[in-house]
Design an enzyme around this catalytic site. Structure first.
Site, PDB file in Angstrom:
ATOM      1  N   PRO A   2      42.374  42.946  43.161  1.00  0.00           N
ATOM      2  CA  PRO A   2      43.420  43.686  42.378  1.00  0.00           C
ATOM      3  C   PRO A   2      43.268  45.455  42.721  1.00  0.00           C
ATOM      4  O   PRO A   2      42.236  45.834  42.428  1.00  0.00           O
ATOM      5  CB  PRO A   2      43.142  43.239  41.043  1.00  0.00           C
ATOM      6  CG  PRO A   2      42.116  42.187  40.721  1.00  0.00           C
ATOM      7  CD  PRO A   2      41.339  42.386  41.895  1.00  0.00           C
ATOM      8  N   GLU A   3      44.486  45.924  42.936  1.00  0.00           N
ATOM      9  CA  GLU A   3      44.443  47.321  43.256  1.00  0.00           C
ATOM     10  C   GLU A   3      45.046  47.831  42.067  1.00  0.00           C
ATOM     11  O   GLU A   3      45.607  47.162  41.324  1.00  0.00           O
ATOM     12  CB  GLU A   3      45.151  47.609  44.520  1.00  0.00           C
ATOM     13  CG  GLU A   3      44.410  47.052  45.740  1.00  0.00           C
ATOM     14  CD  GLU A   3      43.243  47.778  46.090  1.00  0.00           C
ATOM     15  OE1 GLU A   3      43.164  49.129  45.907  1.00  0.00           O
ATOM     16  OE2 GLU A   3      42.481  47.476  47.337  1.00  0.00           O
ATOM     17  N   HIS A  93      38.170  28.487  35.000  1.00  0.00           N
ATOM     18  CA  HIS A  93      37.494  29.881  35.332  1.00  0.00           C
ATOM     19  C   HIS A  93      38.319  30.736  34.119  1.00  0.00           C
ATOM     20  O   HIS A  93      38.225  31.962  34.296  1.00  0.00           O
ATOM     21  CB  HIS A  93      37.943  30.420  36.706  1.00  0.00           C
ATOM     22  CG  HIS A  93      37.542  29.589  37.777  1.00  0.00           C
ATOM     23  ND1 HIS A  93      36.090  29.230  37.866  1.00  0.00           N
ATOM     24  CD2 HIS A  93      37.908  28.812  38.626  1.00  0.00           C
ATOM     25  CE1 HIS A  93      35.841  28.497  38.909  1.00  0.00           C
ATOM     26  NE2 HIS A  93      37.117  28.183  39.593  1.00  0.00           N
ATOM     27  N   ARG A 112      35.246  34.298  40.569  1.00  0.00           N
ATOM     28  CA  ARG A 112      33.986  34.716  41.223  1.00  0.00           C
ATOM     29  C   ARG A 112      33.149  35.487  40.133  1.00  0.00           C
ATOM     30  O   ARG A 112      32.088  36.069  40.555  1.00  0.00           O
ATOM     31  CB  ARG A 112      34.291  35.686  42.579  1.00  0.00           C
ATOM     32  CG  ARG A 112      34.956  34.689  43.708  1.00  0.00           C
ATOM     33  CD  ARG A 112      35.356  35.405  44.931  1.00  0.00           C
ATOM     34  NE  ARG A 112      33.765  36.010  45.303  1.00  0.00           N
ATOM     35  CZ  ARG A 112      33.809  36.709  46.637  1.00  0.00           C
ATOM     36  NH1 ARG A 112      35.014  37.109  47.145  1.00  0.00           N
ATOM     37  NH2 ARG A 112      32.800  37.036  46.888  1.00  0.00           N
ATOM     38  N   LYS A 157      34.625  70.589  53.838  1.00  0.00           N
ATOM     39  CA  LYS A 157      34.170  69.185  54.236  1.00  0.00           C
ATOM     40  C   LYS A 157      34.663  68.571  55.295  1.00  0.00           C
ATOM     41  O   LYS A 157      35.996  68.724  55.828  1.00  0.00           O
ATOM     42  CB  LYS A 157      34.564  68.299  53.078  1.00  0.00           C
ATOM     43  CG  LYS A 157      34.208  68.703  51.506  1.00  0.00           C
ATOM     44  CD  LYS A 157      34.011  67.558  50.699  1.00  0.00           C
ATOM     45  CE  LYS A 157      33.219  68.016  49.319  1.00  0.00           C
ATOM     46  NZ  LYS A 157      34.064  68.604  48.202  1.00  0.00           N
TER      47      LYS A 157
END
Ligand code: ZN
Length: 276
Positions: A2-3, A93, A112, A157
């Protein structure tokens, strides 16, 4: 995984079901997630206290209760939250269930088990930005996340820009796919060293990141109206990707072949002509 947009959609989906309700019972499967579930603590801090807010910080969901305690959930790789009618059957689950005063249930499902459940007391929330969110940069939709901020941070950088914007200390919650799509929209090569980007390019990138995330959230928004039982429907929503996963295909803008390379260990797709 999930983002940020998926977490935002889940947040908006569960919010109306939770606000002003109280949790009357909490049940756990007994299985450990990334850490053990602090069940006693959850019960002590959450039970019978009205829920006052539901929001998102980076990829964490936050559920606050009256008195100031706050539940913080990270979905890990496969975590999801869904809302369920009273007495509906629990799924395999389902590791945590919160029963509400109307007998409906919020359920956390995670095949998971890489997710995290953190329960903060009212005393601990004052230090959240220096504890749980210590390594989390500004939200992409906040005023703090600006071209000036990025340019200042990037000064001198050598880091490739894609690696830079995926660093959660720089900005919260930009994953691999959204980083790649934002750079395509902004016309910037993922390999560009950050010190070489102009203020105008940073501004294009900030705008592109916000647009892409907003489109992804809107894309998932259609699932909100029938959110009940949402996590029994498989998978997260798909946005239409312009470059992600399209190696060897023509660029949708200029027809040049999309290329890819590994950057910071992640597959990075780009158009060598549209992106400079
Ligand atoms: Zn192109």
């Amino acid at each position: 995984m999930p983002e940020l947009p998926e977490v935002e959609v889940i947040c908006r989906g569960i919010r109306p079901h939770l606000l002003d309700r109280t949790v009357t019972a909490i049940h756990a499967s007994g299985k450990e997630l990334r850490r053990p579930i602090p069940l006693d603590r959850l019960r002590r801090e959450m039970l019978l206290r009205p829920i006052t807010f539901v929001d998102r910080r980076a990829k964490y969901l936050q559920i606050g209760v009256e008195g100031g305690a706050r539940l913080i959930i990270h979905l890990g790789m496969t975590g999801n939250l869904g809302f369920f009618a009273p007495n509906s059957q629990a799924a395999k689950h389902d590791h945590l269930r919160w029963t509400l005063d109307n007998n409906s249930e919020l359920r956390y499902n995670d095949s998971r088990r890489f997710g995290s459940i953190i329960m903060c007391s009212s005393h601990e929330i004052a230090d959240l930005e220096t504890s749980v969110f210590q390594t989390t940069g500004p939200e992409p939709f906040s005023d703090q996340f600006s071209a000036e901020y990025l340019q200042r941070l990037a000064k001198g950088k050598e880091v490739p820009v894609k690696v830079f914007i995926m660093n959660t200390r720089v900005v919260a919650g930009i994953g691999n796919i959204y980083a790649g799509e934002s750079l395509f929209r902004a016309g910037i090569l993922p390999t560009r060293k950050v010190r070489t980007l102009s203020g105008k390019e940073w501004l294009k990138l900030v705008t592109a990141i916000r647009e892409i995330l907003e489109e992804a959230i809107a894309c998932g928004g259609s699932t909100i109206s029938n959110f009940l039982n949402a996590h029994q429907e498989k998978g997260y929503f798909q946005v239409h990707f312009m470059v992600y996963g399209r190696r060897g295909e023509p660029c949708p803008t200029c027809r040049t072949t999309i290329e890819n390379l590994r950057l910071g260990g992640r597959a990075s797709y780009f158009c060598p002509r549209c992106q400079r």
